[in-house]
Every structure is written in C-alpha cells, then in structure tokens.
Design a protein around this motif. Structure first.
Motif, PDB file in Angstrom:
ATOM      1  N   GLU A  92       0.823  -1.204   0.000  1.00  0.00           N
ATOM      2  CA  GLU A  92       0.000   0.000   0.000  1.00  0.00           C
ATOM      3  C   GLU A  92       0.857   1.253   0.000  1.00  0.00           C
ATOM      4  O   GLU A  92       2.053   1.220   0.315  1.00  0.00           O
ATOM      5  CB  GLU A  92      -0.949   0.016   1.202  1.00  0.00           C
ATOM      6  N   ILE A  93       0.245   2.357  -0.396  1.00  0.00           N
ATOM      7  CA  ILE A  93       0.898   3.664  -0.349  1.00  0.00           C
ATOM      8  C   ILE A  93       0.110   4.507   0.645  1.00  0.00           C
ATOM      9  O   ILE A  93      -0.997   4.964   0.361  1.00  0.00           O
ATOM     10  CB  ILE A  93       0.926   4.321  -1.738  1.00  0.00           C
ATOM     11  N   LYS A  94       0.684   4.681   1.818  1.00  0.00           N
ATOM     12  CA  LYS A  94      -0.017   5.355   2.909  1.00  0.00           C
ATOM     13  C   LYS A  94       0.079   6.870   2.784  1.00  0.00           C
ATOM     14  O   LYS A  94       1.061   7.405   2.267  1.00  0.00           O
ATOM     15  CB  LYS A  94       0.565   4.913   4.248  1.00  0.00           C
ATOM     16  N   ALA A  95      -0.948   7.542   3.272  1.00  0.00           N
ATOM     17  CA  ALA A  95      -0.969   8.999   3.257  1.00  0.00           C
ATOM     18  C   ALA A  95       0.236   9.546   4.009  1.00  0.00           C
ATOM     19  O   ALA A  95       0.645   9.002   5.034  1.00  0.00           O
ATOM     20  CB  ALA A  95      -2.263   9.505   3.890  1.00  0.00           C
ATOM     21  N   GLY A  96       0.816  10.597   3.448  1.00  0.00           N
ATOM     22  CA  GLY A  96       1.908  11.278   4.139  1.00  0.00           C
ATOM     23  C   GLY A  96       3.303  10.906   3.692  1.00  0.00           C
ATOM     24  O   GLY A  96       4.246  11.640   3.969  1.00  0.00           O
ATOM     25  N   VAL A  97       3.460   9.772   2.999  1.00  0.00           N
ATOM     26  CA  VAL A  97       4.822   9.309   2.694  1.00  0.00           C
ATOM     27  C   VAL A  97       5.560  10.249   1.741  1.00  0.00           C
ATOM     28  O   VAL A  97       6.793  10.299   1.754  1.00  0.00           O
ATOM     29  CB  VAL A  97       4.834   7.876   2.117  1.00  0.00           C
ATOM     30  N   ASP A 117      -6.929  -0.168  -4.428  1.00  0.00           N
ATOM     31  CA  ASP A 117      -7.639   0.372  -3.273  1.00  0.00           C
ATOM     32  C   ASP A 117      -6.722   0.688  -2.094  1.00  0.00           C
ATOM     33  O   ASP A 117      -7.183   1.202  -1.072  1.00  0.00           O
ATOM     34  CB  ASP A 117      -8.741  -0.587  -2.829  1.00  0.00           C
ATOM     35  N   LYS A 118      -5.428   0.398  -2.229  1.00  0.00           N
ATOM     36  CA  LYS A 118      -4.490   0.692  -1.139  1.00  0.00           C
ATOM     37  C   LYS A 118      -3.590   1.888  -1.476  1.00  0.00           C
ATOM     38  O   LYS A 118      -2.568   2.098  -0.840  1.00  0.00           O
ATOM     39  CB  LYS A 118      -3.626  -0.536  -0.837  1.00  0.00           C
ATOM     40  N   ILE A 119      -3.973   2.651  -2.503  1.00  0.00           N
ATOM     41  CA  ILE A 119      -3.260   3.894  -2.809  1.00  0.00           C
ATOM     42  C   ILE A 119      -4.063   5.037  -2.206  1.00  0.00           C
ATOM     43  O   ILE A 119      -5.124   5.400  -2.716  1.00  0.00           O
ATOM     44  CB  ILE A 119      -3.100   4.092  -4.327  1.00  0.00           C
ATOM     45  N   GLN A 120      -3.593   5.566  -1.094  1.00  0.00           N
ATOM     46  CA  GLN A 120      -4.349   6.589  -0.380  1.00  0.00           C
ATOM     47  C   GLN A 120      -4.330   7.913  -1.151  1.00  0.00           C
ATOM     48  O   GLN A 120      -3.361   8.246  -1.839  1.00  0.00           O
ATOM     49  CB  GLN A 120      -3.755   6.807   1.017  1.00  0.00           C
ATOM     50  N   ASP A 125      -1.194  11.576  -6.216  1.00  0.00           N
ATOM     51  CA  ASP A 125      -1.866  12.738  -6.803  1.00  0.00           C
ATOM     52  C   ASP A 125      -1.263  14.066  -6.343  1.00  0.00           C
ATOM     53  O   ASP A 125      -1.535  15.114  -6.932  1.00  0.00           O
ATOM     54  CB  ASP A 125      -3.361  12.695  -6.509  1.00  0.00           C
ATOM     55  N   LYS A 126      -0.428  14.024  -5.301  1.00  0.00           N
ATOM     56  CA  LYS A 126       0.242  15.240  -4.833  1.00  0.00           C
ATOM     57  C   LYS A 126       1.520  15.536  -5.616  1.00  0.00           C
ATOM     58  O   LYS A 126       2.073  16.627  -5.527  1.00  0.00           O
ATOM     59  CB  LYS A 126       0.620  15.095  -3.352  1.00  0.00           C
ATOM     60  N   LEU A 127       1.999  14.560  -6.368  1.00  0.00           N
ATOM     61  CA  LEU A 127       3.284  14.679  -7.047  1.00  0.00           C
ATOM     62  C   LEU A 127       3.094  15.379  -8.386  1.00  0.00           C
ATOM     63  O   LEU A 127       3.131  14.765  -9.453  1.00  0.00           O
ATOM     64  CB  LEU A 127       3.902  13.293  -7.219  1.00  0.00           C
ATOM     65  N   THR A 128       2.932  16.678  -8.350  1.00  0.00           N
ATOM     66  CA  THR A 128       2.543  17.439  -9.539  1.00  0.00           C
ATOM     67  C   THR A 128       3.696  17.659 -10.521  1.00  0.00           C
ATOM     68  O   THR A 128       3.464  18.126 -11.638  1.00  0.00           O
ATOM     69  CB  THR A 128       1.968  18.804  -9.132  1.00  0.00           C
ATOM     70  N   LYS A 129       4.937  17.343 -10.112  1.00  0.00           N
ATOM     71  CA  LYS A 129       6.082  17.511 -11.011  1.00  0.00           C
ATOM     72  C   LYS A 129       6.645  16.168 -11.478  1.00  0.00           C
ATOM     73  O   LYS A 129       7.706  16.123 -12.103  1.00  0.00           O
ATOM     74  CB  LYS A 129       7.175  18.339 -10.330  1.00  0.00           C
ATOM     75  N   LEU A 130       5.914  15.099 -11.201  1.00  0.00           N
ATOM     76  CA  LEU A 130       6.396  13.765 -11.551  1.00  0.00           C
ATOM     77  C   LEU A 130       6.526  13.613 -13.066  1.00  0.00           C
ATOM     78  O   LEU A 130       5.623  13.970 -13.824  1.00  0.00           O
ATOM     79  CB  LEU A 130       5.428  12.714 -10.998  1.00  0.00           C
TER      80      LEU A 130
END
Length: 301
Positions: A92-97, A117-120, A125-130
C-alpha cells in the motif's frame, strides 16, 4: 553487439532516445529496467536518508530502497527527486509518505504487491512535477490518479487493469511513452483514453483483450504495439490518421484477409509491419518504403 551498445547508451542516461533506438534495432527485447541503476557502491549515505535505504552523497537527490524486503514505503526526506522502490513487498501507499517531496520527478514501484484500493489519496496525486511513474508488475485493477500533467513516461505493464477511464490521461501533453501491455484491457475500456496526448510516440497495448486497434490515438505516434490480442480486422484509413507511424505490430492476433481493407498498409511512413501469427491467406498491399515485413505463421499459399 547491438544490445551492448544499447546498454552503454542507457548508462549514459539518454533514456528516451536510447529506448526508442534499441526497440527499433532489437525490436523484441524490452529494457524494462533501463533507467533503474543500482545504488552506487559508495557505502556512505546522507544522514537524512531513511535508514532502510541509501542516499549516495554523490547523488544526493536519489534514494535507493530497491530490493530491501520492504513492506511499506519509508518517509521520504526533503530534497529527494528520484525514488527507487522496485522489487519489494510493498502492498500500500499510505498517506503522508510523499509530503516532503511533492516535487519528486521519478517514482519507481515496479515488482511490488500494490492494489488500487491501497493507494491513499494525497499520495501520488500530490506529485505534480512527476515525470516518470513506473508501476509495472503490481496488482492494480485501474490506473492510479489523478496523475501529474508533467509525466513523460507511464508504465503499467503486467497489472490487472480491466478499466482505463477516458479522463485518466487528460491534459498530459508531455507524455511520450505509455506501456499498458500484459493487462486485461478490452477495446471498450480504452475508448477515448488516448485523446489529447500530443507528444505520444510509443503506445504498447500488447497482451490484452482488444478486438480492435485502439481508436483516437494521437497523430504523433511513431510506434504502436498491439501483439497478442484478439484483433480480426484493421479499420479502413486507420494508418492515414497516423502520418508518422513507423512501427506497427499486430502479430499473434486473428487477422483475416477480409479484415484488411485495400491499401490500408500502403503508407509511406511505415518502416516495420508485423502481421505474423495470424490467419492471412494473401500478402497485403504495402508501400515501397517498408523495410521489414513479418508474415510467418499465416495461411499464405
């Protein structure tokens, strides 16, 4: 020698150019890990690095967490732009990492056990420069998102994708390579998925469940790979809408003569056409510019 020269090119970091060149020279050898080097053998890591990982002092913007038997993603420290997490047991990818690295450029998650369903929310979605998201060989049933508009490469090979919503890639004008092979995608599930991708040069939808070549693909496309599907025909004028297409692979499908409109492959841009392992009884009309035509294992008399 071709493979060795390609490896040398990769090591120099000409990622897209080298990838495209090698795929044209040795077209059936994929270099899935060509830009995932092992951590430099330095032995000294940045003091801010996650203890499970390595952040070489001579490459301070990279954090190598690959092949560490990790079950979770450690907190990524500020300053990291290249994050390698492949070949672990992450589920999973937890919030905050990723809160400290919203300007992350590369995220490599290949060969883990992550489910959709384990991608918080508040993570990818926060990685806007990816720019590169490598998410192959996980357990995704749908593409992650929303995704960065800065992406130039997206790899989702070998997941369980059965849906690909039409807005997933909306606004991604920098996307050049898209790998969706070895999934469960149908013709209907990718309808409208590729519209607006003005820079796309490589689309790989091989080893899926397509009954037709994907519609709405951009005119910028150089390479279209649709091997190992259930395609039985080519739409009339399909290649006319792809004026710079050079490589078309439709091997291991169900193509028959009646599904090949007259002159559909007679376009001057095409350099390689792979129609092997189908049910053709005659050789289709081609253009004199074509350099490689593969017709083995058909029913041509």
């Amino acid at each position: 020698s071709i493979l060795l020269s390609c490896a040398a090119m990769f090591a120099l970091g000409f990622f897209l150019l080298a990838g495209l060149l090698c795929q044209s020279l040795a077209q059936y050898d994929y270099y899935d890990e060509y830009y995932v080097p092992s951590a430099p053998l330095e032995g000294v890591s940045s003091p801010t690095c996650a203890q499970e990982c390595e952040c070489p002092l001579n490459f301070p913007t990279a954090m190598y967490c690959n092949e560490r038997n990790l079950k979770f993603i450690p907190i990524v420290p500020t300053g990291i732009k290249y994050l390698y997490l492949q070949n672990n047991y992450i589920e999973e990818i937890k919030a905050g990492v990723f809160d400290n690295v919203t300007d992350l450029r590369w995220l490599v998650l290949d060969n883990n056990n992550i489910t959709s369903d384990k991608i918080q929310s508040g993570t990818i979605d926060k990685l806007t420069k990816l720019e590169k998201l490598l998410f192959s060989h996980n357990k995704l049933t749908k593409p992650p998102g929303p995704l960065s508009k800065s992406l130039d490469e997206l790899k989702l090979i070998g997941n369980r994708l059965s849906s690909f919503p039409s807005g997933t890639l909306s606004g991604m004008e920098n996307l050049t390579t898209l790998h969706l092979s070895k999934n469960k995608l149908t013709t209907e599930s990718v309808t409208g998925a590729f519209k607006g991708l003005k820079s796309l040069v490589l689309l790989d939808v091989s080893e899926n469940k397509l009954k037709k070549l994907p519609s709405g693909v951009p005119a910028s496309l150089l390479m279209l790979y649709a091997d190992n599907n259930e395609i039985d025909s080519i739409p009339s004028g399909y290649l006319a809408k792809l004026p710079v297409l050079q490589y078309l692979r439709v091997s291991h499908n169900r193509l028959v003569d009646s599904g090949i409109p007259a002159g559909v492959f007679n376009v001057s841009s095409l350099l390689e056409l792979d129609l092997s392992f189908n049910k053709l009884k005659t050789i289709p009309e081609i253009n004199e510019s074509l350099e490689h035509l593969y017709l083995q294992v058909n029913e041509i008399g």
